[in-house]
Design a protein around this motif. Structure first.
Motif, PDB file in Angstrom:
ATOM      1  N   HIS A  47      32.286  56.304-124.894  1.00  0.00           N
ATOM      2  CA  HIS A  47      31.591  55.369-124.352  1.00  0.00           C
ATOM      3  C   HIS A  47      31.619  54.020-125.658  1.00  0.00           C
ATOM      4  CE1 HIS A  47      28.103  53.232-122.572  1.00  0.00           C
ATOM      5  NE2 HIS A  47      27.298  53.702-123.541  1.00  0.00           N
ATOM      6  N   ILE A  48      31.908  52.994-124.593  1.00  0.00           N
ATOM      7  CA  ILE A  48      32.242  51.982-125.769  1.00  0.00           C
ATOM      8  C   ILE A  48      31.083  50.935-125.740  1.00  0.00           C
ATOM      9  CG2 ILE A  48      33.953  50.194-126.193  1.00  0.00           C
ATOM     10  CD1 ILE A  48      34.865  53.145-126.853  1.00  0.00           C
ATOM     11  N   HIS A  49      30.685  50.352-126.635  1.00  0.00           N
ATOM     12  CA  HIS A  49      29.879  48.961-126.856  1.00  0.00           C
ATOM     13  C   HIS A  49      30.885  48.331-128.055  1.00  0.00           C
ATOM     14  CE1 HIS A  49      25.835  49.743-125.311  1.00  0.00           C
ATOM     15  NE2 HIS A  49      26.098  51.010-125.309  1.00  0.00           N
ATOM     16  N   VAL A  50      30.698  47.068-128.094  1.00  0.00           N
ATOM     17  CA  VAL A  50      31.076  46.324-129.097  1.00  0.00           C
ATOM     18  C   VAL A  50      30.210  45.503-130.051  1.00  0.00           C
ATOM     19  CG1 VAL A  50      33.421  46.084-127.858  1.00  0.00           C
ATOM     20  CG2 VAL A  50      31.639  44.280-127.443  1.00  0.00           C
ATOM     21  N   ARG A  51      30.559  45.125-131.097  1.00  0.00           N
ATOM     22  CA  ARG A  51      29.756  44.487-132.089  1.00  0.00           C
ATOM     23  C   ARG A  51      30.298  43.346-132.450  1.00  0.00           C
ATOM     24  NH1 ARG A  51      25.242  47.714-134.300  1.00  0.00           N
ATOM     25  NH2 ARG A  51      24.962  49.716-133.447  1.00  0.00           N
ATOM     26  N   TYR A  65      35.949  43.589-126.350  1.00  0.00           N
ATOM     27  CA  TYR A  65      36.269  44.904-125.529  1.00  0.00           C
ATOM     28  C   TYR A  65      37.776  44.946-125.296  1.00  0.00           C
ATOM     29  CZ  TYR A  65      31.482  45.581-124.442  1.00  0.00           C
ATOM     30  OH  TYR A  65      30.053  46.144-124.428  1.00  0.00           O
ATOM     31  N   ARG A  66      38.587  43.881-125.003  1.00  0.00           N
ATOM     32  CA  ARG A  66      40.046  43.877-124.920  1.00  0.00           C
ATOM     33  C   ARG A  66      40.588  44.389-126.047  1.00  0.00           C
ATOM     34  NH1 ARG A  66      43.448  42.166-121.166  1.00  0.00           N
ATOM     35  NH2 ARG A  66      41.817  41.343-119.968  1.00  0.00           N
ATOM     36  N   ALA A  67      40.267  44.039-127.390  1.00  0.00           N
ATOM     37  CA  ALA A  67      40.803  44.304-128.646  1.00  0.00           C
ATOM     38  C   ALA A  67      40.608  46.000-128.920  1.00  0.00           C
ATOM     39  CB  ALA A  67      40.109  43.525-129.802  1.00  0.00           C
ATOM     40  N   VAL A  68      39.460  46.385-128.271  1.00  0.00           N
ATOM     41  CA  VAL A  68      39.267  47.829-128.499  1.00  0.00           C
ATOM     42  C   VAL A  68      40.157  48.627-127.615  1.00  0.00           C
ATOM     43  CG1 VAL A  68      37.646  49.581-128.275  1.00  0.00           C
ATOM     44  CG2 VAL A  68      37.006  47.753-129.318  1.00  0.00           C
ATOM     45  N   VAL A  69      40.270  48.107-126.310  1.00  0.00           N
ATOM     46  CA  VAL A  69      41.093  48.871-125.246  1.00  0.00           C
ATOM     47  C   VAL A  69      42.395  48.783-125.545  1.00  0.00           C
ATOM     48  CG1 VAL A  69      41.677  48.768-122.843  1.00  0.00           C
ATOM     49  CG2 VAL A  69      39.285  48.465-123.479  1.00  0.00           C
ATOM     50  N   GLU A  70      42.787  47.681-125.965  1.00  0.00           N
ATOM     51  CA  GLU A  70      44.455  47.639-126.235  1.00  0.00           C
ATOM     52  C   GLU A  70      44.705  48.520-127.533  1.00  0.00           C
ATOM     53  OE1 GLU A  70      45.190  43.302-126.509  1.00  0.00           O
ATOM     54  OE2 GLU A  70      45.200  43.215-124.428  1.00  0.00           O
ATOM     55  N   LEU A  81      37.850  55.970-121.041  1.00  0.00           N
ATOM     56  CA  LEU A  81      37.028  54.857-121.419  1.00  0.00           C
ATOM     57  C   LEU A  81      35.855  54.681-120.339  1.00  0.00           C
ATOM     58  CD1 LEU A  81      39.320  52.358-123.255  1.00  0.00           C
ATOM     59  CD2 LEU A  81      38.430  54.359-124.025  1.00  0.00           C
ATOM     60  N   ASN A  82      34.857  54.582-121.035  1.00  0.00           N
ATOM     61  CA  ASN A  82      33.412  54.049-120.399  1.00  0.00           C
ATOM     62  C   ASN A  82      32.835  52.925-121.068  1.00  0.00           C
ATOM     63  OD1 ASN A  82      30.798  53.883-119.469  1.00  0.00           O
ATOM     64  ND2 ASN A  82      30.333  56.240-119.605  1.00  0.00           N
ATOM     65  N   LEU A  83      33.020  51.759-120.398  1.00  0.00           N
ATOM     66  CA  LEU A  83      32.547  50.733-121.077  1.00  0.00           C
ATOM     67  C   LEU A  83      31.151  50.232-120.698  1.00  0.00           C
ATOM     68  CD1 LEU A  83      35.510  48.319-120.679  1.00  0.00           C
ATOM     69  CD2 LEU A  83      34.965  49.983-122.620  1.00  0.00           C
ATOM     70  N   THR A  84      30.325  50.098-121.730  1.00  0.00           N
ATOM     71  CA  THR A  84      29.015  49.760-121.240  1.00  0.00           C
ATOM     72  C   THR A  84      28.672  48.409-120.470  1.00  0.00           C
ATOM     73  OG1 THR A  84      26.694  49.423-122.041  1.00  0.00           O
ATOM     74  CG2 THR A  84      28.538  48.391-123.115  1.00  0.00           C
ATOM     75  N   ALA A  85      27.761  48.422-119.495  1.00  0.00           N
ATOM     76  CA  ALA A  85      27.450  47.133-118.951  1.00  0.00           C
ATOM     77  C   ALA A  85      25.924  47.006-119.054  1.00  0.00           C
ATOM     78  CB  ALA A  85      27.720  47.178-117.533  1.00  0.00           C
ATOM     79  N   GLY A  86      25.401  47.642-120.119  1.00  0.00           N
ATOM     80  CA  GLY A  86      23.908  47.496-120.304  1.00  0.00           C
ATOM     81  C   GLY A  86      23.543  46.198-121.107  1.00  0.00           C
ATOM     82  N   MET A  87      24.444  45.430-121.518  1.00  0.00           N
ATOM     83  CA  MET A  87      24.260  44.277-122.529  1.00  0.00           C
ATOM     84  C   MET A  87      23.997  43.162-121.229  1.00  0.00           C
ATOM     85  SD  MET A  87      24.599  45.264-125.576  1.00  0.00           S
ATOM     86  CE  MET A  87      24.566  43.944-126.414  1.00  0.00           C
ATOM     87  N   VAL A 117      31.770  41.061-116.487  1.00  0.00           N
ATOM     88  CA  VAL A 117      32.988  40.371-116.709  1.00  0.00           C
ATOM     89  C   VAL A 117      34.039  41.193-117.444  1.00  0.00           C
ATOM     90  CG1 VAL A 117      34.057  38.457-118.089  1.00  0.00           C
ATOM     91  CG2 VAL A 117      31.955  38.053-116.754  1.00  0.00           C
ATOM     92  N   HIS A 118      33.738  41.768-118.585  1.00  0.00           N
ATOM     93  CA  HIS A 118      34.641  42.665-119.086  1.00  0.00           C
ATOM     94  C   HIS A 118      35.107  43.843-118.317  1.00  0.00           C
ATOM     95  CE1 HIS A 118      30.751  44.550-119.757  1.00  0.00           C
ATOM     96  NE2 HIS A 118      31.311  45.583-120.465  1.00  0.00           N
ATOM     97  N   VAL A 119      34.260  44.332-117.398  1.00  0.00           N
ATOM     98  CA  VAL A 119      34.735  45.329-116.519  1.00  0.00           C
ATOM     99  C   VAL A 119      35.758  44.891-115.644  1.00  0.00           C
ATOM    100  CG1 VAL A 119      33.791  47.092-115.024  1.00  0.00           C
ATOM    101  CG2 VAL A 119      32.335  46.629-117.045  1.00  0.00           C
TER     102      VAL A 119
END
Length: 297
Positions: A47-51, A65-70, A81-87, A117-119
């Motif tokens: 489960h991924i957040h970014v900072r 997010y793209r940098a993490v996923v790639e 991969l489970n990307l947060t949409a909570g932000m 957007v990132h999703v």
């Protein structure tokens, strides 16, 4: 008890934890490496957040997010991969008798589609939907997810072919989940995460947990977790309740008293608990089959 269990690792979160743990993943490289480490230890889902790499604070930047996923993709490691949409749903009111204007330092409020957007760009197998508005922790912060926002987000996620993980913090959130099911906005199998012990949501005691489990939609797939020192007891609690489990530095920074954790160590400890209870840990392929996910790479 659930004897065939998958582990989710929430590797960093977006809370004010960067100053509390020198090893908390902050940069895209660190976050990706933490997900890879968790997968090696037995987590099927990351489960991924970014900072923001400069400040350590939570970010919505699709480039991060793209940098993490790639980086994870390039590693060749198989992990869902489970990307947060909570932000993008953060409201911080002014103090006392002056709630307006909102506090610009903590408020980050955007439209429901902008939160995705990132999703839409990266098409992960899973993304989260926080299924209600609630007072979250101390002060004047409100986590904002109105019914209209959530309907728009659920419809968009369904259109994208991404499986939503429905974050449920209290019983009223389950009422809304069932409404989304009736409206045809959630495809089977419905995936639910019971988030216990979060101020001011449902407390993390066994009676409350089982009351929420009793209200789950039929045939859903659910996980459960608690925070802080109760993270590991809730590994056993979630399994006994029939669910799957989540651990990770988003929810708990310690492996033991005074001993800072890593994501890999938390997953390994969870695996040890579960296997000691006689459970089998599912790999990513088995979880894809269970959740009817489409492997993206």
């Amino acid at each position: 008890m659930n004897f065939d269990i998958f582990i989710t690792c929430a590797v960093t979160g977006s809370g004010e934890t960067a100053e509390k743990h020198p090893g908390l993943p902050i940069t895209p490289e660190q976050i990706a490496d933490a997900a890879i480490e968790a997968a090696a230890a037995g987590a099927a889902i990351a489960h991924i957040h970014v900072r923001d790499p400069e400040t350590g604070k939570g970010s919505r930047d699709p480039a991060l997010y793209r940098a993490v996923v790639e980086r994870i993709k390039a590693s060749g490691v198989d992990v869902i991969l489970n990307l947060t949409a909570g932000m993008g749903g953060d409201l911080v009111f002014g103090p006392g008798e002056t709630p307006l204007p909102l506090d610009p330092a903590g408020t980050d409020m955007v439209g429901p589609l902008e939160r995705l957007v990132h999703v839409a760009e990266l098409l992960p197998e899973i993304c989260t939907l926080d299924c209600g508005t609630m007072n979250f922790s101390a002060g004047d912060y409100v986590m904002t997810n109105t019914p209209g926002m959530l309907r728009a987000m659920a419809a968009r996620v369904q259109e994208l072919g991404v499986r939503p993980e429905l974050e449920v913090f209290d019983t009223g959130h389950l009422v809304f989940v069932k409404q989304l099911i009736r409206e045809g906005l959630l495809d089977d199998p419905v995936m639910i995460q019971l988030c216990m012990g979060i101020p001011y949501g449902a407390p993390d005691d066994p009676l409350t947990t089982m009351a929420m489990v009793a209200q789950l939609p039929p045939d859903c797939v659910f996980s459960g977790f608690s925070i802080g020192r109760r993270q590991m007891p809730y590994v056993a609690m979630a399994a006994l309740a029939g669910g799957n489990v989540r651990v990770g530095l988003e929810d708990n920074l310690y492996l033991g008293r005074g001993e800072l954790a890593t994501n890999g160590a938390l997953v390994s400890r969870a695996r040890q608990i579960l296997e000691g209870m006689g459970a089998r840990i599912l790999g990513p392929g088995e979880v894809r089959e269970k959740l009817r996910l489409e492997k993206r790479w």
